[in-house]
Structure formats: structure tokens, C-alpha cells
Scaffold this active site. Structure first.
Site, PDB file in Angstrom:
ATOM      1  N   PHE A 111       0.816  -1.225   0.000  1.00 46.26           N
ATOM      2  CA  PHE A 111       0.000   0.000   0.000  1.00 46.26           C
ATOM      3  C   PHE A 111       0.843   1.266   0.000  1.00 46.26           C
ATOM      4  O   PHE A 111       0.350   2.350  -0.307  1.00 46.26           O
ATOM      5  CB  PHE A 111      -0.962   0.002   1.195  1.00 46.26           C
ATOM      6  CG  PHE A 111      -0.353   0.468   2.480  1.00 46.26           C
ATOM      7  CD1 PHE A 111       0.298  -0.411   3.319  1.00 46.26           C
ATOM      8  CD2 PHE A 111      -0.431   1.803   2.855  1.00 46.26           C
ATOM      9  CE1 PHE A 111       0.871   0.030   4.517  1.00 46.26           C
ATOM     10  CE2 PHE A 111       0.137   2.251   4.039  1.00 46.26           C
ATOM     11  CZ  PHE A 111       0.795   1.368   4.867  1.00 46.26           C
ATOM     12  N   LYS A 112       2.128   1.148   0.337  1.00 55.04           N
ATOM     13  CA  LYS A 112       2.996   2.325   0.358  1.00 55.04           C
ATOM     14  C   LYS A 112       3.013   3.050  -0.992  1.00 55.04           C
ATOM     15  O   LYS A 112       3.264   4.250  -1.049  1.00 55.04           O
ATOM     16  CB  LYS A 112       4.430   1.923   0.725  1.00 55.04           C
ATOM     17  CG  LYS A 112       4.609   1.157   2.033  1.00 55.04           C
ATOM     18  CD  LYS A 112       4.320   1.998   3.249  1.00 55.04           C
ATOM     19  CE  LYS A 112       4.885   1.431   4.544  1.00 55.04           C
ATOM     20  NZ  LYS A 112       4.327   0.147   4.982  1.00 55.04           N
ATOM     21  N   ASP A 113       2.744   2.307  -2.083  1.00 55.22           N
ATOM     22  CA  ASP A 113       2.749   2.935  -3.406  1.00 55.22           C
ATOM     23  C   ASP A 113       1.688   4.030  -3.536  1.00 55.22           C
ATOM     24  O   ASP A 113       1.882   4.978  -4.291  1.00 55.22           O
ATOM     25  CB  ASP A 113       2.501   1.884  -4.491  1.00 55.22           C
ATOM     26  CG  ASP A 113       3.701   0.953  -4.704  1.00 55.22           C
ATOM     27  OD1 ASP A 113       4.843   1.431  -4.627  1.00 55.22           O
ATOM     28  OD2 ASP A 113       3.477  -0.242  -4.953  1.00 55.22           O
TER      29      ASP A 113
END
Ligand SMILES: *Cc1c(COP(=O)(O)O)cnc(C)c1O
Length: 462
Positions: A111-113
Site C-alpha cells: 500500500f505504500k505505493d
């Protein structure tokens, strides 16, 4: 929009300045001075819109006049164009009333993207305008590093240095950081834990001569822009299940308290979130803090959900600041106490935190068992971080209230843990299929600010 520091002694900044700075100069974290709200009609109108359009509407008040609507719109479009799912954050049903929000369709499979791709675009706009060069320094428990490298690789006015705990990230995570061949990418294996990496990061940011000399910029979840970008998928997910006409619960696997803080902001903006459930692994400082009222660090023990192997939860400072009535002096004092082990949370602040958050934890055995259970019940293979969330979410299900568990990474990022639970190794998606054939470039460095400083000075290209 104006941004203020949690410790009350740093200059008030606009959005662009807060984003480019990362950590405030008084050691605190920036937060918006006020929380913008959306009316129920405005929230209802988000139903059925593309992710990018929801992002534009949710983020515009936080960005203020730092970027024009066209600039922001373009940045959002480019940020999510590389995701491999047209919904960007699809919601799937796990069981009646329990849903998974898949946040791993970006380039590095976590999810960091969502935040990093957007920050990459906004940094480029800001640097093109100012002509500045920056040195991005990040600390990672595994996923932030690759997401940052993917967002900034190859840019001529940026160097990106990522510190990760040597031997404590998965092989896939390490290779995602060590195999990009771009000269501006530098993966540093620090002899220490993630908390050590994060502490060295703060050391270097608090060295103002060094900071100004190399144009240090931070993209860890201490950077407000990270938290901000993550608010969006709470809206898209909740609205697709009937918000604002209906209350929705969320469970978030938590390490540094960034993702769940974004959930709080969505709620404060007007999204009817009922329970906001913190799910921790065996490194359960947050669960202990909420249950005992003592925020006390322990020793981070390596787990099969390594991106949450954290004992000092950076963004919790923001939640404390809100719970302590925005009292910068009180937060400064508490953070000093934290250096010597911890502190009791005041009764008033604890009550406020307990009104917003509930919590639970999953042991290693429970995490493994939940990966197997979900596979047996649905055929779906989930990553260990997601399994932590699902285990805790199942303890908080309420009749008639949909629960959304955040699925934060693709199972192929953690093949050993998944294989240990269900006996299969999930394959990497095609764009990464040759990851294990690519050459690695890693620099090993001591857990020591001076060594890291010299390395940065010697290696940077910008
Ligand atoms: C970073 C990460 C988390 C924890 O997110 P925080 O914002 O640090 O709480 C959970 N799962 C995965 C896969 C991650 O990469």
C-alpha cells in the site's frame, strides 16, 4: 492550508513546504491546522467516481494553493496510471459483511505505493519550480524503501538513500531495493533494527547543518503528504458499501500508525467510520498502550509480518497531539520521556484515544493460522500483514455493520510466511518475475549517524 508542528516550536508552513521538509525542525511532525470536512451530500457524490477523481476532491483542501487544480489533477493521474487494477483499490468480499480492501496493485506490491507514487509526482513539480536538488533519506521496515525507490529512481535532481535493518527484511523486499540500477538509488543495510534506522533518520534530520547542506528531504510516514494520500481509499471503500448512509468499520494492520491515522482523518472529515481497529503483530506497543494506558517501548522481535516490527510508532505522536488538545509543550515533554522508555498517557487523552480506536493483536501462530483459514474458506491467499488484520477484525465484527480489513501487501512479497501456512509459494506478478536474476547493489553500514552521514556525502550525485 497551514501546517503546524506537534512540538509547537517549528515554523508554520504551507502544504508544499511541509511535504518537502518531512520532519519539523523542532523534531515534531507537521499536521494541518484545521481538518477540512465534506458534507454528507459531497460524500454521497463520490459513489461510482474513478479513484483519481475521489482523490482530487478529498485532497484539494489539504493541498490548498500549493499546487493548481490542473497540477494536482495531473500528478494524481500519473501517480496511479501504473497500477495494475483499474479500480486502484478494489474491494472484495471475504465473508458476508467482511471485506478486504486490496491495496497492493501498485508497482511494489504494497500500500505504500499509494502515497509514494503521488509524493514522487508532487516532488517533481515542486523541484521543477524551485530548481532545487534534494537528498531523500528514508528508513524502512521493508516496503517504504522500495516504494520510495520506485517513485524517485532516475530523477536527475534527487538522490534517494534508504536505510533498512540488515537481515530483517524479506528477500523480495531487499531485492526490490537493491536491484534498481539507477545511479541515484542507494540501499543501505544498517546493522540494527528498524527502530535504529528510524532513530538515525531523526539524528540526521536534527543535524541542521547537514540537513541544509545536502537538502535533506524525508518521505517516511512522518511526512504529512504520506498520511494525506492514504485518506482517499477510506472514502472510496466506504462509499462503495453505502456510506454516508451507513456506518462502516475498518481494521488496519499497524506499525508506524500512518495508515490508521489516515483512517482517523477520513472520519474527522465526515466519513461515518464506526470502529477504527488497530491490529498489531507480536510487537504490540500500540495495543498495550490502549489497553494499559502506558506507552512503553520494548524490543522489536522479528516476525513473519516484518513491516510492522516496530516499537516506536512515529505517527502515534500525531494522535497524541490531537488527544492532548494540541499542546506542543506537553508532547515535547512526553517524547523526551519516551527516550528513557515510555510514559503513562494522561487519563483525558487516553479516554479520547479509546473513543476513536480499539485494538487487538495477533501472535505468530494466530497469523499463520489465519492465512490457512482464509485459504480454506475462500481459496484466497493473503499476506501475513493482512492476516493480522483479518484475525483482529474477526474479533470485532458487529451485526449489520460492514467491516473492511486493509490488505496491505501482495502475498508474493512474503513467500516464506505464506508457504509456511498453506504450502504454496505465491508467484510474483509478471513485471517482477525476474527479480531473483537481477544484480544486487547494497552498502552495509554501522548503526551510527556519523558513518551514515559520510556515506551520503560520498555517494550522492545530485
Ligand atoms: C508499512 C506496512 C504496514 C504498516 O503500516 P503503518 O502505516 O506503518 O502502520 C502494514 N503492512 C504492510 C504490508 C506495510 O508495508
Amino acid at each position: 492550508m497551514r501546517y503546524v508542528s506537534t512540538r509547537g516550536r517549528a515554523p508554520v508552513l504551507n502544504f508544499e513546504q511541509a511535504m518537502m521538509t518531512g520532519l519539523a525542525r523542532d523534531g515534531g511532525l507537521y499536521l494541518p491546522e484545521t481538518i477540512p470536512t465534506l458534507t454528507p451530500d459531497q460524500i454521497a457524490a463520490l459513489a461510482g467516481l474513478p479513484y483519481e477523481e475521489v482523490a482530487l476532491r478529498v485532497l484539494t483542501p489539504f493541498v490548498g494553493d500549493s499546487f493548481t487544480q490542473d497540477e494536482l489533477k495531473g500528478a494524481i493521474a500519473r501517480a496511479y496510471a501504473g497500477f495494475d487494477h483499474v479500480s486502484r483499490a478494489p474491494l472484495i468480499e471475504l465473508a458476508p459483511g467482511h471485506h478486504l480492501l486490496e491495496l497492493f496493485h501498485g508497482p511494489t506490491l504494497a500500500f505504500k505505493d499509494f502515497a509514494m507514487q503521488l509524493i514522487g509526482q508532487l516532488f517533481q513539480l515542486a523541484l521543477a519550480r524551485s530548481g532545487d536538488r534534494v537528498t531523500i533519506l528514508g528508513a524502512t521496515s521493508g516496503d517504504t524503501g522500495s516504494a520510495a525507490i520506485e517513485a524517485f529512481r532516475g530523477l536527475t535532481n534527487v538522490d534517494v538513500f534508504i536505510m533498512y535493518p540488515h537481515g530483517r527484511v524479506s528477500d523480495v523486499q531487499r531485492r526490490q531495493m537493491s536491484t534498481p540500477a539507477d545511479a541515484n538509488v542507494h540501499a543501505l543495510a544498517v546493522d540494527g533494527t528498524f527502530d535504529d534506522c528510524q532513530a538515525r533518520l531523526k539524528d540526521l534530520f536534527n543535524d541542521h547543518d547537514f540537513r541544509d547542506g545536502v537538502g535533506l528531504a524525508g518521505v517516511n510516514s512522518i511526512n504529512w503528504a504520506r498520511v494525506m494520500a492514504q485518506i482517499v481509499y477510506y472514502f472510496t471503500a466506504a462509499v462503495s458499501l453505502g456510506a454516508p448512509g451507513r456506518v462502516i468499520d475498518f481494521t488496519v494492520p499497524t506499525g508506524n500508525f500512518g495508515d490508521i491515522l489516515a483512517g482517523y482523518f477520513a472520519k474527522a472529515m465526515g466519513l461515518p467510520i464506526g470502529q477504527l481497529v488497530i491490529a498489531t503483530n507480536q510487537n504490540d506497543i500500540l495495543h498495550r498502550a490502549l489497553t494499559t494506558g502506558e506507552y512503553r517501548t520494548g524490543t522489536a522481535r522479528p516476525s513473519i509480518s516484518p513491516s510492522m516490527d516496530i516499537q516506536v510508532s512515529s505517527n502515534f505522536e500525531r494522535a497524541l497531539w490531537l488527544a492532548y488538545g494540541r499542546d506542543g509543550a506537553a508532547i515535547s515533554a512526553l517524547m523526551d520521556e519516551l527516550k528513557s522508555g515510555g510514559f503513562p498517557i494522561s487519563q483525558g487523552a487516553l479516554e479520547q484515544l479509546r473513543e476513536i480506536y480499539v485494538s487487538g493483536r495477533a501472535s505468530e501462530e494466530e497469523t499463520t493460522a489465519m492465512i490457512a483459514t482464509i485459504r480454506a474458506e475462500t481459496g484466497q491467499v493473503i499476506c501475513p500483514h493482512t492476516a493480522v488484520a483479518v484475525k483482529v477484525a474477526r474479533e470485532h465484527l458487529r451485526p449489520g455493520v460492514p467491516m473492511i480489513s486493509l490488505s496491505t501487501a501482495h502475498p508474493a512479497k512474503f513467500p516464506d510466511a505464506v508457504e509456511g501456512a498453506v504450502g504454496i509459494r505465491p508467484p510474483l506478478p509478471p513485471h517482477m518475475a525476474d527479480l531473483f536474476e537481477r544484480d544486487e547493489r547494497i552498502t552495509r553500514v554501522a548503526n551510527d549517524a556519523e558513518s551514515i552521514k559520510s556515506l551520503i556525502l560520498a555517494r550522492r550525485t545530485a
